[in-house]
Write an enzyme that holds these catalytic residues in place. Structure first.
Site, PDB file in Angstrom:
ATOM      1  N   SER A  79       0.825  -1.253  -0.116  1.00 48.33           N
ATOM      2  CA  SER A  79      -0.005   0.009  -0.108  1.00 48.33           C
ATOM      3  C   SER A  79       0.808   1.343   0.023  1.00 48.33           C
ATOM      4  CB  SER A  79      -1.082  -0.029   1.208  1.00 48.33           C
ATOM      5  OG  SER A  79      -1.435   1.337   1.329  1.00 48.33           O
TER       6      SER A  79
ATOM      7  N   HIS B  46      -1.269  -1.313  -4.258  1.00 50.75           N
ATOM      8  CA  HIS B  46      -2.573  -0.928  -3.691  1.00 50.75           C
ATOM      9  C   HIS B  46      -2.572   0.511  -3.485  1.00 50.75           C
ATOM     10  CE1 HIS B  46      -6.059  -1.802  -1.047  1.00 50.75           C
ATOM     11  NE2 HIS B  46      -5.572  -0.879  -0.284  1.00 50.75           N
TER      12      HIS B  46
ATOM     13  N   ASP C 291      -4.751   3.922  -1.982  1.00 53.94           N
ATOM     14  CA  ASP C 291      -5.585   4.254  -1.006  1.00 53.94           C
ATOM     15  C   ASP C 291      -6.083   5.674  -1.049  1.00 53.94           C
ATOM     16  OD1 ASP C 291      -6.058   1.930   0.707  1.00 53.94           O
ATOM     17  OD2 ASP C 291      -4.014   2.136   1.349  1.00 53.94           O
TER      18      ASP C 291
ATOM     19  N   MET D 173      -8.643   8.437  -0.051  1.00 59.67           N
ATOM     20  CA  MET D 173      -9.465   8.905   1.107  1.00 59.67           C
ATOM     21  C   MET D 173      -9.806  10.356   0.846  1.00 59.67           C
ATOM     22  SD  MET D 173      -7.119   7.329   4.484  1.00 59.67           S
ATOM     23  CE  MET D 173      -6.400   5.893   4.003  1.00 59.67           C
TER      24      MET D 173
ATOM     25  N   HIS E  88      -8.250   1.293  -3.841  1.00 58.36           N
ATOM     26  CA  HIS E  88      -9.120   1.156  -2.695  1.00 58.36           C
ATOM     27  C   HIS E  88      -9.954   2.463  -2.269  1.00 58.36           C
ATOM     28  CE1 HIS E  88      -9.667   0.121   1.770  1.00 58.36           C
ATOM     29  NE2 HIS E  88     -10.745   0.264   1.330  1.00 58.36           N
TER      30      HIS E  88
ATOM     31  N   MET F  24     -12.094   4.966  -0.304  1.00 61.77           N
ATOM     32  CA  MET F  24     -12.616   5.173   0.884  1.00 61.77           C
ATOM     33  C   MET F  24     -13.304   6.640   0.673  1.00 61.77           C
ATOM     34  SD  MET F  24      -9.684   3.529   3.210  1.00 61.77           S
ATOM     35  CE  MET F  24      -8.322   3.767   1.694  1.00 61.77           C
TER      36      MET F  24
ATOM     37  N   MET G  46     -11.278  -5.407   5.849  1.00 64.33           N
ATOM     38  CA  MET G  46     -10.419  -4.550   6.452  1.00 64.33           C
ATOM     39  C   MET G  46     -10.121  -5.185   7.844  1.00 64.33           C
ATOM     40  SD  MET G  46     -10.067  -1.462   4.947  1.00 64.33           S
ATOM     41  CE  MET G  46      -9.105  -1.101   6.129  1.00 64.33           C
TER      42      MET G  46
ATOM     43  N   ASP H  37      -6.619  -6.335   4.597  1.00 64.62           N
ATOM     44  CA  ASP H  37      -5.917  -4.906   4.704  1.00 64.62           C
ATOM     45  C   ASP H  37      -5.995  -4.177   5.979  1.00 64.62           C
ATOM     46  OD1 ASP H  37      -5.096  -2.448   3.808  1.00 64.62           O
ATOM     47  OD2 ASP H  37      -6.907  -1.891   2.794  1.00 64.62           O
TER      48      ASP H  37
HETATM   49  C1  DX5 Z   1      -6.233   1.747   5.883  1.00 65.11           C
HETATM   50  C2  DX5 Z   1      -5.681   1.399   4.355  1.00 65.11           C
HETATM   51  C3  DX5 Z   1      -4.542   0.379   4.223  1.00 65.11           C
HETATM   52  C4  DX5 Z   1      -3.218   0.877   5.069  1.00 65.11           C
HETATM   53  C5  DX5 Z   1      -2.654  -0.123   5.449  1.00 65.11           C
HETATM   54  O1  DX5 Z   1      -7.344   2.686   5.488  1.00 65.11           O
HETATM   55  O2  DX5 Z   1      -6.881   1.010   3.512  1.00 65.11           O
HETATM   56  O3  DX5 Z   1      -4.557  -0.013   2.880  1.00 65.11           O
HETATM   57  O4  DX5 Z   1      -2.504   1.519   3.943  1.00 65.11           O
HETATM   58  O5  DX5 Z   1      -1.545   0.246   6.033  1.00 65.11           O
HETATM   59  P1  DX5 Z   1      -0.726  -0.998   7.055  1.00 65.11           P
HETATM   60  O6  DX5 Z   1      -0.323  -1.933   6.305  1.00 65.11           O
HETATM   61  O7  DX5 Z   1       0.132  -0.091   7.800  1.00 65.11           O
HETATM   62  O8  DX5 Z   1      -1.768  -1.163   8.265  1.00 65.11           O
HETATM   63 ZN    ZN Z   2      -6.361   0.073   1.566  1.00 70.21          ZN
END
Ligand code: DX5
Ligand code: ZN
Length: 221
Positions: A7, A32, A34, A36, A65, A67, A136, A174
């Site tokens: 990620s 990956h 992310d 947000m 991903h 969010m 998650m 994740d």
């Molecule tokens: C959290 C993300 C994850 C995050 C995981 O909301 O969706 O993808 O990057 O990070 P680690 O592996 O550090 O928990």
């Molecule tokens: Zn993620």
């Protein structure tokens, strides 16, 4: 078949292209990505422009991903920006079945993402339309949190449902995935491991990925 998806949330954003090249050279199977929005989750990250900028850097699939809420409007932008897989959270969509269809209509694999407290009943009527499921194991919003052990039960339950479907649906996990818990997580049924801080905070990405694969090789089928 196991896949490891670093990620980029924990990468050095000032050198994002180099970081992506480095994890791919180290053996990453997917990137990956992310997204947000400071609305659905309390953090703000990157959008389609950054995905587009990273696309020429690597041939490995980009796993976006989302969010974000609302979700449908931004999907075509990510598809155009080179995303290969797109997941979203059912709570962020007014019409889950439609959102899945929007992702597929834009040529991407569609995934549904489950927060720790999101019930699996969301799978009841759409399982056959999904290409992957993301469980998650932390609450979404931040990297570097601790793995929530209850996620193992959820992974087992999802693995049973996938087996019952007879389809090759990938099962991603994740949050809080590390070298020392990856084997237990695989044992519970995950086949695709998203790891941010465990990889990007390590001094040697290739060594960390090797260590993860070594642990996965010990898992009995
Ligand atoms: C959290 C993300 C994850 C995050 C995981 O909301 O969706 O993808 O990057 O990070 P680690 O592996 O550090 O928990
Ligand atoms: Zn993620």
């Amino acid at each position: 078949m196991y896949r490891i998806a670093p990620s980029i949330l924990s990468a050095d954003f000032a050198r994002l292209g180099e970081e992506v090249r480095a994890v791919v050279a180290a053996g990453a199977d997917l990137i990956h990505f992310d997204v947000m929005d400071n609305h659905y989750v309390p953090n703000l990250t990157v959008g389609p422009l950054v995905c587009e900028a990273l696309r020429p850097v690597t041939d490995v699939p980009i796993d976006v991903h989302l969010m974000v809420k609302p979700v449908d409007r931004i999907i075509p932008d990510f598809a155009k920006a080179g995303a290969n897989m797109i997941s979203f959270h059912p709570e962020a969509s007014e019409h889950v079945d439609r959102t899945i269809q929007v992702i597929k209509d834009h040529g991407c694999k569609a995934g549904l993402a489950f927060n720790p407290a999101t019930p699996l009943t969301y799978l009841d009527h759409v399982l056959d339309k999904l290409d992957f499921i993301l469980i998650m194991s932390v609450n979404p919003g931040y990297g570097g949190q601790s793995f929530i052990p209850e996620a193992l039960n959820k992974l087992r339950a999802v693995r049973r449902r996938i087996a019952g479907s007879g389809r090759d649906i990938w099962l991603e996990v994740d949050g809080g995935v590390k070298t020392d818990n990856i084997a237990d997580i695989a044992q519970a049924g995950a086949d695709t491991f998203i790891a941010g801080s465990a990889i990007f905070s390590s001094p040697d990405y290739a060594a960390t990925l090797r260590e993860m694969r070594g642990r996965l090789a010990q898992v009995r089928p």
